[in-house]
Motif scaffolding. Structure first.
Motif, PDB file in Angstrom:
ATOM      1  N   PRO A   1      40.323  36.443  34.403  1.00 56.87           N
ATOM      2  CA  PRO A   1      38.887  36.334  34.654  1.00 56.87           C
ATOM      3  C   PRO A   1      38.496  34.974  35.246  1.00 56.87           C
ATOM      4  O   PRO A   1      37.593  34.901  36.075  1.00 56.87           O
ATOM      5  CB  PRO A   1      38.263  36.550  33.274  1.00 56.87           C
ATOM      6  CG  PRO A   1      39.261  37.388  32.548  1.00 56.87           C
ATOM      7  CD  PRO A   1      40.600  36.910  33.038  1.00 56.87           C
ATOM      8  N   SER A   2      39.218  33.924  34.846  1.00 55.47           N
ATOM      9  CA  SER A   2      38.903  32.591  35.383  1.00 55.47           C
ATOM     10  C   SER A   2      39.125  32.537  36.899  1.00 55.47           C
ATOM     11  O   SER A   2      38.371  31.876  37.620  1.00 55.47           O
ATOM     12  CB  SER A   2      39.723  31.501  34.683  1.00 55.47           C
ATOM     13  OG  SER A   2      41.107  31.755  34.848  1.00 55.47           O
ATOM     14  N   LEU A   3      40.131  33.264  37.398  1.00 58.83           N
ATOM     15  CA  LEU A   3      40.372  33.341  38.844  1.00 58.83           C
ATOM     16  C   LEU A   3      39.209  34.048  39.531  1.00 58.83           C
ATOM     17  O   LEU A   3      38.752  33.621  40.594  1.00 58.83           O
ATOM     18  CB  LEU A   3      41.682  34.089  39.122  1.00 58.83           C
ATOM     19  CG  LEU A   3      41.931  34.502  40.576  1.00 58.83           C
ATOM     20  CD1 LEU A   3      42.413  33.298  41.375  1.00 58.83           C
ATOM     21  CD2 LEU A   3      42.920  35.642  40.660  1.00 58.83           C
ATOM     22  N   LEU A   4      38.734  35.111  38.910  1.00 58.13           N
ATOM     23  CA  LEU A   4      37.621  35.860  39.482  1.00 58.13           C
ATOM     24  C   LEU A   4      36.341  35.030  39.476  1.00 58.13           C
ATOM     25  O   LEU A   4      35.581  35.047  40.453  1.00 58.13           O
ATOM     26  CB  LEU A   4      37.420  37.159  38.712  1.00 58.13           C
ATOM     27  CG  LEU A   4      38.628  38.100  38.701  1.00 58.13           C
ATOM     28  CD1 LEU A   4      38.406  39.262  37.745  1.00 58.13           C
ATOM     29  CD2 LEU A   4      38.953  38.585  40.103  1.00 58.13           C
ATOM     30  N   LEU A   5      36.113  34.274  38.411  1.00 55.84           N
ATOM     31  CA  LEU A   5      34.929  33.412  38.346  1.00 55.84           C
ATOM     32  C   LEU A   5      35.017  32.284  39.371  1.00 55.84           C
ATOM     33  O   LEU A   5      34.013  31.944  40.017  1.00 55.84           O
ATOM     34  CB  LEU A   5      34.759  32.849  36.932  1.00 55.84           C
ATOM     35  CG  LEU A   5      34.385  33.877  35.873  1.00 55.84           C
ATOM     36  CD1 LEU A   5      34.441  33.266  34.479  1.00 55.84           C
ATOM     37  CD2 LEU A   5      33.023  34.474  36.142  1.00 55.84           C
ATOM     38  N   ALA A   6      36.204  31.736  39.552  1.00 53.96           N
ATOM     39  CA  ALA A   6      36.385  30.692  40.576  1.00 53.96           C
ATOM     40  C   ALA A   6      36.105  31.261  41.963  1.00 53.96           C
ATOM     41  O   ALA A   6      35.473  30.600  42.804  1.00 53.96           O
ATOM     42  CB  ALA A   6      37.795  30.108  40.499  1.00 53.96           C
TER      43      ALA A   6
ATOM     44  N   ALA B   1      28.728  35.977  33.372  1.00 52.26           N
ATOM     45  CA  ALA B   1      29.936  35.205  33.047  1.00 52.26           C
ATOM     46  C   ALA B   1      29.960  33.883  33.806  1.00 52.26           C
ATOM     47  O   ALA B   1      30.401  32.858  33.259  1.00 52.26           O
ATOM     48  CB  ALA B   1      31.188  36.025  33.362  1.00 52.26           C
ATOM     49  N   MET B   2      29.479  33.863  35.063  1.00 50.39           N
ATOM     50  CA  MET B   2      29.416  32.613  35.829  1.00 50.39           C
ATOM     51  C   MET B   2      28.483  31.614  35.150  1.00 50.39           C
ATOM     52  O   MET B   2      28.811  30.429  35.012  1.00 50.39           O
ATOM     53  CB  MET B   2      28.932  32.885  37.254  1.00 50.39           C
ATOM     54  CG  MET B   2      29.897  33.674  38.117  1.00 50.39           C
ATOM     55  SD  MET B   2      29.116  34.228  39.660  1.00 50.39           S
ATOM     56  CE  MET B   2      28.921  32.694  40.540  1.00 50.39           C
ATOM     57  N   VAL B   3      27.328  32.102  34.741  1.00 51.62           N
ATOM     58  CA  VAL B   3      26.351  31.238  34.072  1.00 51.62           C
ATOM     59  C   VAL B   3      26.932  30.720  32.758  1.00 51.62           C
ATOM     60  O   VAL B   3      26.838  29.530  32.448  1.00 51.62           O
ATOM     61  CB  VAL B   3      25.015  31.983  33.846  1.00 51.62           C
ATOM     62  CG1 VAL B   3      24.084  31.215  32.916  1.00 51.62           C
ATOM     63  CG2 VAL B   3      24.333  32.251  35.182  1.00 51.62           C
ATOM     64  N   GLN B   4      27.555  31.597  31.986  1.00 49.94           N
ATOM     65  CA  GLN B   4      28.134  31.176  30.707  1.00 49.94           C
ATOM     66  C   GLN B   4      29.253  30.165  30.913  1.00 49.94           C
ATOM     67  O   GLN B   4      29.362  29.190  30.158  1.00 49.94           O
ATOM     68  CB  GLN B   4      28.640  32.383  29.914  1.00 49.94           C
ATOM     69  CG  GLN B   4      29.027  32.029  28.488  1.00 49.94           C
ATOM     70  CD  GLN B   4      27.861  31.479  27.682  1.00 49.94           C
ATOM     71  OE1 GLN B   4      26.808  32.087  27.610  1.00 49.94           O
ATOM     72  NE2 GLN B   4      28.057  30.318  27.061  1.00 49.94           N
ATOM     73  N   GLN B   5      30.079  30.379  31.934  1.00 54.54           N
ATOM     74  CA  GLN B   5      31.158  29.430  32.214  1.00 54.54           C
ATOM     75  C   GLN B   5      30.582  28.052  32.567  1.00 54.54           C
ATOM     76  O   GLN B   5      31.057  27.027  32.080  1.00 54.54           O
ATOM     77  CB  GLN B   5      32.034  29.935  33.357  1.00 54.54           C
ATOM     78  CG  GLN B   5      33.177  28.994  33.693  1.00 54.54           C
ATOM     79  CD  GLN B   5      33.911  29.422  34.949  1.00 54.54           C
ATOM     80  OE1 GLN B   5      33.289  29.702  35.974  1.00 54.54           O
ATOM     81  NE2 GLN B   5      35.229  29.463  34.855  1.00 54.54           N
ATOM     82  N   ALA B   6      29.557  28.035  33.395  1.00 50.61           N
ATOM     83  CA  ALA B   6      28.934  26.771  33.777  1.00 50.61           C
ATOM     84  C   ALA B   6      28.305  26.094  32.560  1.00 50.61           C
ATOM     85  O   ALA B   6      28.447  24.877  32.374  1.00 50.61           O
ATOM     86  CB  ALA B   6      27.895  27.013  34.864  1.00 50.61           C
TER      87      ALA B   6
END
Length: 187
Positions: A14-19, A62-67
């Motif tokens: 998932p981290s690859l997809l978010l990147a 997920a992007m917002v949560q990661q940030a």
């Protein structure tokens, strides 16, 4: 065949997809953020992307949560290394230093926010809740609440002017402003 597809989907991080999603937004703008564009950027099938993020809203959430997690980690780090942890302003000083970090990941946060706001403003609820909590900690930091709030707003403004290239402060003035607000946050 189905088990091969499932194992490939599970091996996609998932981290690859978010990147990849961050890169699409940063490089091409919010309007370019589509599931197809993210899958292409990540070099995976759309099905592989959908396995982890079943909708564009799920991806943006997920992007917002990661940030948000990245900023919270920076804030926690700054809280841990503050040389005067049990004094008034401790939390505000950590917020200043975390907000002053000048790295690309910090600025990607804003692009994620734009994507969320553009798609569905409700996706920003975790951010709104976090900043409400931040403001509560700012006013209860032991400093004068008005001064502490001005400091928070100054740091938010410093970050936004840099992000949008609205007459961003150049060195040494930027460092001097940060030092000034740190001095204001001393007990």
């Amino acid at each position: 065949m189905d088990s091969v597809k499932k194992s490939r989907s599970r091996s996609i991080q998932p981290s690859l997809l978010l990147a990849a999603a961050n890169k699409v937004v940063v490089d091409r703008g919010v309007e370019a953020l589509t599931l197809d564009a993210v899958a292409c950027q990540a070099g995976v099938s759309k099905g592989g992307l959908l396995h982890h993020f079943p909708s564009k809203e799920a991806l943006i959430t997920a992007m917002v949560q990661q940030a948000l997690n990245k900023f919270m980690e920076a804030l926690e780090h700054e809280l841990a290394i503050d040389p005067e942890p049990h004094t008034p302003g401790h939390w505000v000083r950590a917020y200043i230093r975390a907000s002053a970090l000048d790295d690309q990941e910090n600025y990607e946060l804003h692009f994620n926010l734009l994507a969320a706001n553009f798609t569905n403003p409700e996706l920003l609820k975790p951010m709104r809740d976090f900043w409400e909590e931040c403001q509560t900690k700012v006013v209860s930091s032991g400093l004068n609440p008005e001064v502490a709030t001005v400091i928070r707003l100054a740091m938010d403004g410093l970050w936004l002017t840099h992000l949008h290239n609205f007459a961003p402060l150049k060195e040494p003035l930027r460092s001097q402003v940060i030092e000034t607000v740190l001095n204001l946050a001393q007990p």
